[in-house]
Design an enzyme around this catalytic site. Structure first.
Site, PDB file in Angstrom:
ATOM      1  N   HIS A 162       4.074  17.619 -34.284  1.00 35.18           N
ATOM      2  CA  HIS A 162       4.261  15.912 -34.186  1.00 35.18           C
ATOM      3  C   HIS A 162       5.085  16.244 -33.634  1.00 35.18           C
ATOM      4  O   HIS A 162       5.801  14.341 -32.917  1.00 35.18           O
ATOM      5  CB  HIS A 162       2.640  14.774 -35.155  1.00 35.18           C
ATOM      6  CG  HIS A 162       2.183  15.521 -35.083  1.00 35.18           C
ATOM      7  ND1 HIS A 162       1.584  15.775 -36.518  1.00 35.18           N
ATOM      8  CD2 HIS A 162       0.518  15.253 -34.563  1.00 35.18           C
ATOM      9  CE1 HIS A 162       0.299  16.481 -36.513  1.00 35.18           C
ATOM     10  NE2 HIS A 162      -0.600  15.683 -35.125  1.00 35.18           N
ATOM     11  N   GLU A 175       3.293  11.403 -34.449  1.00 34.50           N
ATOM     12  CA  GLU A 175       4.290  11.395 -32.874  1.00 34.50           C
ATOM     13  C   GLU A 175       4.410   9.935 -32.659  1.00 34.50           C
ATOM     14  O   GLU A 175       6.195  10.785 -31.970  1.00 34.50           O
ATOM     15  CB  GLU A 175       3.300  11.727 -31.598  1.00 34.50           C
ATOM     16  CG  GLU A 175       3.719  11.793 -31.085  1.00 34.50           C
ATOM     17  CD  GLU A 175       3.081  12.426 -29.243  1.00 34.50           C
ATOM     18  OE1 GLU A 175       2.898  12.017 -28.139  1.00 34.50           O
ATOM     19  OE2 GLU A 175       1.564  12.760 -30.170  1.00 34.50           O
ATOM     20  N   CYS A 217      -0.986  15.143 -22.295  1.00 27.62           N
ATOM     21  CA  CYS A 217      -1.012  16.085 -22.202  1.00 27.62           C
ATOM     22  C   CYS A 217      -2.217  16.910 -21.563  1.00 27.62           C
ATOM     23  O   CYS A 217      -3.064  16.934 -21.448  1.00 27.62           O
ATOM     24  CB  CYS A 217      -0.590  17.160 -24.097  1.00 27.62           C
ATOM     25  SG  CYS A 217      -1.730  17.512 -24.784  1.00 27.62           S
TER      26      CYS A 217
END
Length: 339
Positions: free
Chosen positions: A89, A141, A209
């Site tokens: 992360h 993150e 992502c």
């Protein structure tokens, strides 16, 4: 244990149907992070520490702990000079500075896609923008990204947060997103930012992502046929939780499970078709385990619905410092990254 085999006989009388969403389970960033820890364990005789969970999955963390990895919350739990792996992360610059100051032997497991978001944060802040980060407060993150430019980044989680924004220069605003958010909800947040700040700087590429997007698209392909969706993943896995929420928003009941043993019999009452998927940090073997558990309750047929084939691969990081001098079977622990 690999992916479950499929049975092409959904018409069998009395059989419960399982629709497997594809892609599911591990993504390239998760595979890379796990391999980094496993290689470090093979090549080090001294303890290998991991800051935070290497990926957000209880099974993976427990498995690596059994192999010898020592998981800690913060660096003050790591002895000076020891080897520590940073999780997938990512971490803030402050964490990296602390590690360097204490002579820790760092191996960076940060997903390359998270690293790209960090680079954008630095670039946007350096040009004088206020950076609006769309993400969930407290997620590792997000904490790492915020740390790249704490005086220039503002975190928003909901549309109300966007509406309440009061920025010093409305004409110099850019945005970033956590990589594991719901695609549809993030799009709504970005649209709200555009309406509030017409001069919003557009991105050349999305931050969410590929694996998060693919798993949501794959689930979308089966939600309409499912009476129940089971998502294999841990409660702290953002992309897994988003899959549950996606199904529920579309009116199909969904449950998040770590293992097959979490399945409750009452969930399956009247359920003829089960949609099954797994978050990007959940091992494929756990999906197989769920299929086998459902099969133990009665006849099942299994159909795979694959919306795309993932071929992304991330190479391992180059290991420098003390770790570079250690090897497993004569092979250096690090190699040049490639995609």
């Amino acid at each position: 244990m690999g992916n479950p085999s499929t049975d092409e006989h959904p018409e069998d009388d009395g059989a419960r149907r399982i629709l497997l969403a594809g892609p599911r389970s591990f993504c390239a960033g998760v595979e890379r992070a796990i391999e980094i820890v496993e290689r470090a364990l093979r090549s080090h005789t001294s303890p290998v520490y991991v800051r935070k969970q290497i990926v957000h999955n209880a099974y993976v963390v427990d498995d690596l702990a059994r192999k010898g990895a020592v998981f800690v919350e913060e660096l003050d739990e790591v002895p000076d000079g020891a080897t520590v792996v940073f999780s997938a992360h990512g971490v803030s610059p402050a964490v990296r500075e602390e590690a360097a100051g204490r002579g820790l032997d760092v191996i960076d497991g940060t997903c390359p896609l998270v690293t790209k978001v960090h680079a954008k944060a630095r670039r946007f802040a350096a040009r004088g923008d206020t950076v609006v980060l769309i993400g969930h407060a407290g997620h590792e993150e997000v904490e790492g990204t915020l740390g790249e430019a704490p005086d220039s980044i503002v975190l928003v989680d909901t549309l109300d947060d966007v509406r309440d924004l009061d920025l010093p220069d409305p004409e110099r605003v850019s945005y970033l997103t956590q990589t594991t958010l719901a695609v549809d909800e993030t799009a709504a947040a970005v649209d709200a930012l555009r309406q509030k700040f017409p001069m919003l700087q557009e991105q050349s590429s999305d931050d969410i992502c590929y694996a998060t997007t693919n798993r949501q698209n794959a689930l979308n392909a089966i939600i309409g046929e499912a009476d129940l969706v089971l998502v294999v993943g841990s409660t702290n896995s953002s992309n897994s939780v988003r899959l549950v929420e996606l199904s529920r928003r579309q009116g199909t009941p969904a449950q998040l499970i770590d293992r097959a043993t979490d399945i409750r019999p009452e969930w399956l009452e009247g359920v003829r078709t089960v949609g099954l998927t797994a978050g990007a940090s959940a091992p494929p073997a756990l999906v197989t385990e769920v299929v086998e558990a459902l099969a133990a309750l009665g006849p099942v047929t299994v159909e795979e619905r694959e919306v795309t084939r993932e071929t992304t691969h991330f190479g391992l990081p180059v290991v420098r410092g003390a770790a570079a001098a250690k090897s497993a079977n004569g092979v250096p622990t690090g190699e040049a990254a490639r995609t």
